[in-house]
Design a protein around this motif. Structure first.
Motif, mmCIF file in Angstrom:
data_model
loop_
_atom_site.group_PDB
_atom_site.id
_atom_site.type_symbol
_atom_site.label_atom_id
_atom_site.label_comp_id
_atom_site.label_asym_id
_atom_site.label_seq_id
_atom_site.Cartn_x
_atom_site.Cartn_y
_atom_site.Cartn_z
ATOM 1 N N ALA A 19 14.685 3.368 -2.202
ATOM 2 C CA ALA A 19 13.931 2.212 -2.502
ATOM 3 C C ALA A 19 14.031 1.066 -1.200
ATOM 4 O O ALA A 19 13.058 0.521 -1.204
ATOM 5 C CB ALA A 19 14.487 1.804 -3.880
ATOM 6 N N MET A 20 15.332 1.046 -0.918
ATOM 7 C CA MET A 20 15.474 0.155 0.206
ATOM 8 C C MET A 20 14.691 0.399 1.502
ATOM 9 O O MET A 20 13.926 -0.485 2.053
ATOM 10 C CB MET A 20 17.021 -0.160 0.612
ATOM 11 C CG MET A 20 17.811 -0.977 -0.510
ATOM 12 S SD MET A 20 17.038 -2.650 -0.794
ATOM 13 C CE MET A 20 17.483 -3.304 0.680
ATOM 14 N N VAL A 21 14.696 1.691 1.737
ATOM 15 C CA VAL A 21 13.984 2.069 3.156
ATOM 16 C C VAL A 21 12.360 1.691 2.638
ATOM 17 O O VAL A 21 11.765 1.327 3.688
ATOM 18 C CB VAL A 21 14.225 3.593 3.394
ATOM 19 C CG1 VAL A 21 13.356 4.070 4.326
ATOM 20 C CG2 VAL A 21 15.646 3.731 3.787
ATOM 21 N N GLU A 22 11.887 2.236 1.565
ATOM 22 C CA GLU A 22 10.387 1.905 1.247
ATOM 23 C C GLU A 22 10.202 0.557 1.363
ATOM 24 O O GLU A 22 8.883 -0.070 1.805
ATOM 25 C CB GLU A 22 10.177 2.632 -0.137
ATOM 26 C CG GLU A 22 8.742 2.461 -0.340
ATOM 27 C CD GLU A 22 8.371 3.093 -1.579
ATOM 28 O OE1 GLU A 22 7.034 3.032 -2.157
ATOM 29 O OE2 GLU A 22 9.032 3.853 -2.233
ATOM 30 N N ALA A 25 9.875 -1.070 4.879
ATOM 31 C CA ALA A 25 8.640 -0.584 5.631
ATOM 32 C C ALA A 25 7.381 -1.311 4.796
ATOM 33 O O ALA A 25 6.693 -1.748 5.560
ATOM 34 C CB ALA A 25 8.517 1.117 5.257
ATOM 35 N N LEU A 26 7.539 -1.616 3.627
ATOM 36 C CA LEU A 26 6.584 -2.463 2.797
ATOM 37 C C LEU A 26 6.261 -3.678 3.402
ATOM 38 O O LEU A 26 5.431 -4.266 3.802
ATOM 39 C CB LEU A 26 6.834 -2.235 1.301
ATOM 40 C CG LEU A 26 5.723 -2.864 0.350
ATOM 41 C CD1 LEU A 26 5.932 -2.361 -0.847
ATOM 42 C CD2 LEU A 26 6.149 -4.460 0.420
ATOM 43 N N GLU A 38 -6.816 -6.888 -1.256
ATOM 44 C CA GLU A 38 -6.278 -5.798 -2.102
ATOM 45 C C GLU A 38 -5.018 -4.960 -1.844
ATOM 46 O O GLU A 38 -4.247 -4.805 -2.544
ATOM 47 C CB GLU A 38 -7.473 -4.786 -2.533
ATOM 48 C CG GLU A 38 -7.164 -3.919 -3.760
ATOM 49 C CD GLU A 38 -7.012 -4.492 -5.065
ATOM 50 O OE1 GLU A 38 -6.352 -3.791 -5.812
ATOM 51 O OE2 GLU A 38 -7.669 -5.733 -5.213
ATOM 52 N N GLY A 39 -5.062 -4.633 -0.522
ATOM 53 C CA GLY A 39 -3.996 -4.011 -0.103
ATOM 54 C C GLY A 39 -2.606 -4.660 -0.131
ATOM 55 O O GLY A 39 -1.549 -4.225 -0.633
ATOM 56 N N SER A 40 -2.666 -5.842 0.244
ATOM 57 C CA SER A 40 -1.429 -6.721 0.061
ATOM 58 C C SER A 40 -0.777 -6.976 -1.463
ATOM 59 O O SER A 40 0.140 -6.731 -1.468
ATOM 60 C CB SER A 40 -1.787 -8.207 0.594
ATOM 61 O OG SER A 40 -1.824 -8.056 2.024
ATOM 62 N N ARG A 46 3.940 -2.968 -5.839
ATOM 63 C CA ARG A 46 5.109 -1.786 -5.381
ATOM 64 C C ARG A 46 6.256 -2.427 -4.750
ATOM 65 O O ARG A 46 7.435 -1.972 -5.531
ATOM 66 C CB ARG A 46 4.453 -0.963 -4.291
ATOM 67 C CG ARG A 46 5.506 0.021 -3.794
ATOM 68 C CD ARG A 46 5.694 0.880 -5.055
ATOM 69 N NE ARG A 46 6.733 2.004 -4.694
ATOM 70 C CZ ARG A 46 7.472 2.938 -5.638
ATOM 71 N NH1 ARG A 46 7.367 2.624 -6.870
ATOM 72 N NH2 ARG A 46 8.070 3.894 -5.048
ATOM 73 N N GLY A 47 6.441 -3.609 -4.138
ATOM 74 C CA GLY A 47 7.624 -4.157 -3.925
ATOM 75 C C GLY A 47 8.319 -4.725 -5.041
ATOM 76 O O GLY A 47 9.620 -4.878 -5.096
ATOM 77 N N VAL A 48 7.643 -5.355 -6.077
ATOM 78 C CA VAL A 48 8.253 -5.914 -7.304
ATOM 79 C C VAL A 48 8.973 -4.722 -7.915
ATOM 80 O O VAL A 48 10.042 -4.790 -8.406
ATOM 81 C CB VAL A 48 7.269 -6.429 -8.086
ATOM 82 C CG1 VAL A 48 8.002 -6.958 -9.419
ATOM 83 C CG2 VAL A 48 6.910 -7.862 -7.522
#
Length: 83
Positions: A19-22, A25-26, A38-40, A46-48
């Protein structure tokens, strides 16, 4: 050194490290400024989710540490001081 890419399917919940790696990257993708609105928003959502996964994992680890205290007594962690 390139970061490890972690593929996570929607069925599986990543562990803390994945989760931290993702999440890292996010953040890089969002900071690049190349995402659409929309992408943001999708990345933010997903970050939340990833942040919640990390918080839950840390809370579970804290509970395990409390149970494994050397004298068997459950204790709260002392507040961290800024170094």
């Amino acid at each position: 050194m390139p970061r490890k890419q972690v593929a996570v399917t929607s069925d599986a919940q990543p562990d803390f490290e994945a989760a931290m790696v993702e999440l890292e990257a996010l953040v890089q993708r969002m900071e690049s400024g190349e995402l659409s609105l929309e992408g943001s928003l999708q990345e933010f959502e997903r970050g939340v989710q990833l942040t919640r996964i990390c918080q839950e994992a840390l809370k579970a680890a804290e509970q395990r540490v409390k149970l494994l205290a050397s004298d068997g007594q459950e204790r709260d962690f002392p507040p961290q001081e800024d170094a």
